[in-house]
Motif scaffolding. Structure first.
Motif, mmCIF file in Angstrom:
data_model
loop_
_atom_site.group_PDB
_atom_site.id
_atom_site.type_symbol
_atom_site.label_atom_id
_atom_site.label_comp_id
_atom_site.label_asym_id
_atom_site.label_seq_id
_atom_site.Cartn_x
_atom_site.Cartn_y
_atom_site.Cartn_z
ATOM 1 N N UNK A 326 39.212 37.695 48.487
ATOM 2 C CA UNK A 326 39.870 36.414 48.223
ATOM 3 C C UNK A 326 41.377 36.603 48.092
ATOM 4 N N UNK A 327 41.758 37.696 47.435
ATOM 5 C CA UNK A 327 43.173 37.955 47.174
ATOM 6 C C UNK A 327 43.959 38.113 48.469
ATOM 7 N N UNK A 328 43.351 38.829 49.455
ATOM 8 C CA UNK A 328 44.088 39.078 50.692
ATOM 9 C C UNK A 328 43.682 38.123 51.821
ATOM 10 N N UNK A 577 40.049 43.489 35.642
ATOM 11 C CA UNK A 577 40.457 44.723 36.326
ATOM 12 C C UNK A 577 41.195 44.421 37.631
ATOM 13 N N UNK A 578 40.724 43.428 38.365
ATOM 14 C CA UNK A 578 41.328 43.088 39.656
ATOM 15 C C UNK A 578 42.532 42.168 39.494
ATOM 16 N N UNK A 579 42.699 41.609 38.262
ATOM 17 C CA UNK A 579 43.793 40.670 37.974
ATOM 18 C C UNK A 579 43.741 39.461 38.919
ATOM 19 N N UNK A 580 42.508 38.982 39.135
ATOM 20 C CA UNK A 580 42.329 37.874 40.067
ATOM 21 C C UNK A 580 41.008 37.179 39.777
ATOM 22 N N UNK A 581 41.018 35.839 39.898
ATOM 23 C CA UNK A 581 39.774 35.076 39.814
ATOM 24 C C UNK A 581 39.771 34.072 40.963
ATOM 25 N N UNK A 582 40.310 32.883 40.741
ATOM 26 C CA UNK A 582 40.540 31.976 41.872
ATOM 27 C C UNK A 582 41.905 32.284 42.475
ATOM 28 N N UNK A 583 42.809 32.683 41.604
ATOM 29 C CA UNK A 583 44.135 33.143 42.004
ATOM 30 C C UNK A 583 44.533 34.257 41.046
#
Length: 636
Positions: A326-328, A577-583
């Motif tokens: 999602x992040x990339x 850990x990923x520092x991401x959810x929807x954004x």
């Protein structure tokens, strides 16, 4: 090139040619056939079986693995041939003289001591060649501790043992080299490695890849989720993270790179996913069979206990990959690129029959040896059902050869670890360490678990998973048991963190294997792989606090609650850990997610309620901020 890369390259098999290659092939085939006979029709006592096993494995080691970078890579040196003969001899010596030794009431003679010294030195050298320096050095330290225990401070001190006593214990009894670790290697582990080798020759890896591609290819992240699923499926038969990478990674890593993943991340996904192969029933890693032997329980109980932790682990990897995709901005693959799942099952689905047979036999309560033997027969028979999977004589011989060769690093590691287990039982070191862990943790279970986790991860930086488990289980598990943790949960705790050693930097062997396929920097792959596996790092805490997750004393509603809160905790920790959810997350959102994950680890109405409440708060705040930013067209 980094130092770690150089280290990895130093542990590489020779590419043998000519008569040497032919001899090793014949020896490997004989080794496999002998083990099949030894574990099915033979009535050989354990120590004799173990001695033959070690002798054959040492013989293969010195021919297959060079002593140093300067050693010839296409043929064994004269010294290697000598060591090969000596290695086989130390196994044959026990086989032919053990009966007379028993008649002498285990009182050694001069010849016994000479062979004991040779056996110890050769086993340590074989371990160095196959798994690196750290495990042999650690074993030497333990042997020296057995000898010079009187110079150690405080409760670590003991009276010390004579060299004759140490040599006798380590070589002439089943409490040293030929102890429980080598027994497991000679029986269950070897047979299942051989089973996996036969399955690979029938094209089972291709079936798993095709099935995973058809099933998961359209999910966000596409090939990355295929890698996770294919590695999980391959883990059901391989029991080895590196074998998992080699089989599924050669397909999934190029596919991930093709759709836009960086080589570093493609390798990391495969490394993290393949590591779970050791956790995946029915055929888990070598350590699972050792766990059953240590605890004196049927393997089926260990297999049942491994189901939910394995599901949790792969869910954690799936979650992390999903956040990264999602992040990339990656999407699933087009339907036209994917195989038809019905055709895959129709053409290759019969390859699952041997695995189903093994499952049925284990569930019926038959031994893993029995299951592995009939699994081998089933592989050969079912392969004949389709021309594309049929095993000819060449594939049959190759499977025998590769099975024996694949068992070499496991066998040598188990032999070297035998020194550590022997010293721990001689000196009572396990009880001393258990006492100190209890003292350092002030009787607090969470702190004791954290100390054991750190010790396991530290050991895992240089040891194979099975060796890491054995040491941790021998030394640290008794402390957890004394603090009220159920024995199976305590040993599974050690087993799980021993498994993670495959992706723990700086010595992350699975990551290095994946890096080679991906063409990426090994160190970057190692740290990325550990980051992906991080969401699974709290899973052992879950089943210590909730043994029901290991299928212990199951109450259905409690099990469902524990599974639901566990999965929510994994998602929460993965987001943090990923520092991401929807954004991307703000700092306060990340803190909320992390605290929610910690609270969801510990069972209890209050902790679960607060954890779920914080998770809802985190998701609500994050979603409101996300929607507001979208409406105002502000960059997130």
């Amino acid at each position: 090139m980094t130092n770690k890369k150089k280290k990895k390259e130093s542990i590489v098999e020779r590419k043998l040619v000519g008569k040497a290659a032919l001899f090793v092939t014949i020896l490997a085939i004989f080794t496999s056939l002998f083990h099949v006979w030894m574990n099915s029709a033979s009535l050989m006592i354990a120590i004799k079986k173990n001695s033959i096993h070690l002798g054959l494995m040492l013989g293969l080691t010195f021919l297959m693995y060079p002593a140093s970078k300067k050693s010839p890579k296409d043929r064994p040196s004269v010294l290697d041939w000598i060591l090969c003969i000596l290695g086989i001899s130390i196994g044959m010596y026990i086989f032919f003289t053990y009966d007379s030794l028993v008649e002498r009431s285990l009182i050694p003679n001069k010849c016994d001591y000479i062979f004991a010294v040779i056996a110890i030195l050769l086993t340590l050298e074989a371990g160095r060649r196959t798994v690196g320096y750290i495990l042999p050095i650690l074993s030497i330290c333990f042997i020296l501790y057995a000898k010079f225990g009187y110079i150690f401070p405080g409760k670590l001190a003991h009276q010390g043992f004579s060299w004759s006593r140490i040599l006798t214990r380590m070589y002439l009894t089943d409490a040293g080299i030929f102890g429980i670790t080598l027994m497991v290697s000679a029986s269950y582990v070897f047979m299942f490695i051989l089973f996996g080798s036969f399955l690979s020759k029938t094209g089972t890896a291709k079936f798993f890849n095709d099935f995973a591609l058809a099933f998961a290819g359209r999910l966000r992240g596409g090939p990355a989720q295929v890698a996770v699923m294919a590695s999980g499926l391959m883990g059901t038969i391989s029991g080895s993270s590196q074998a998992n990478v080699a089989t599924t990674g050669s397909f999934t890593i190029p596919l991930m790179k093709e759709v836009g993943y960086k080589p570093r991340f493609a390798g990391a996904v495969e490394a993290a996913a393949s590591t779970g192969g050791i956790l995946m029933p029915p055929i888990m890693g070598a350590a699972s069979f050792m766990m059953a032997s240590f605890l004196g329980i049927p393997y089926i109980k260990v297999m049942y206990a491994g189901i939910i932790p394995a599901i949790f682990y792969y869910f954690a990897i799936f979650t992390m990959v999903n956040f990264e995709a999602k992040k990339i901005g990656l999407k699933g693959m087009d339907k036209s690129q994917l195989p038809d799942i019905k055709k895959v099952i129709k053409n290759e689905g019969h390859l699952m029959i041997p695995i189903i047979i093994i499952l049925i036999l284990l569930i019926k309560g038959l031994t893993p040896l029995y299951a592995a033997f009939f699994g081998l027969i089933a592989v050969i028979i079912t392969s004949m059902l389709r021309k594309s999977t049929r095993m000819n004589l060449k594939k049959f011989i190759e499977a025998l050869e590769e099975g024996a060769k694949s068992a070499v690093p496991v066998a040598t590691a188990c032999g070297v670890v035998g020194f550590i287990v022997g010293v721990v039982s001689m000196t009572g070191l396990g009880q001393v360490v258990a006492y100190n862990i209890m003292q350092l943790s002030f009787g607090q279970l969470w702190l004791a678990l954290t100390l054991v986790m750190i010790a396991s991860i530290f050991l895992g930086m240089g040891l194979p998973a099975s060796a890491c488990y054995i040491i941790t289980a021998s030394i640290a598990a008794p402390a957890l048991i004394k603090m009220g943790v159920e024995p199976l949960a305590a040993h599974f705790f050690a087993f799980y963190y021993g498994t993670l050693s495959a992706v723990v930097p700086p010595v992350a062997l699975t990551s290095y294997t994946a890096a080679g396929i991906a063409g990426a920097n090994p160190t970057e792959v190692a740290f990325s792989g550990f980051k992906l596996a991080f969401a699974g790092i709290m899973i052992p805490f879950m089943f210590v606090y909730s043994p029901i997750l290991l299928m212990q004393n199951v109450v259905v509603w409690r099990l469902i609650l524990a599974i639901v809160t566990g999965l929510l905790g994994i998602v929460s920790l993965g987001a943090a850990a990923e520092n991401y959810f929807i954004s991307s997350l703000r700092v306060y959102e990340r803190i909320l997610a992390f605290i929610a994950a910690l609270l969801l680890v510990k069972p209890g109405i209050i902790s679960d309620a607060i954890g779920i409440g914080l998770l809802i708060l985190f998701v609500s705040l994050h979603y409101i901020r996300y929607k507001k930013a979208q409406e105002t067209n502000v960059a997130l």
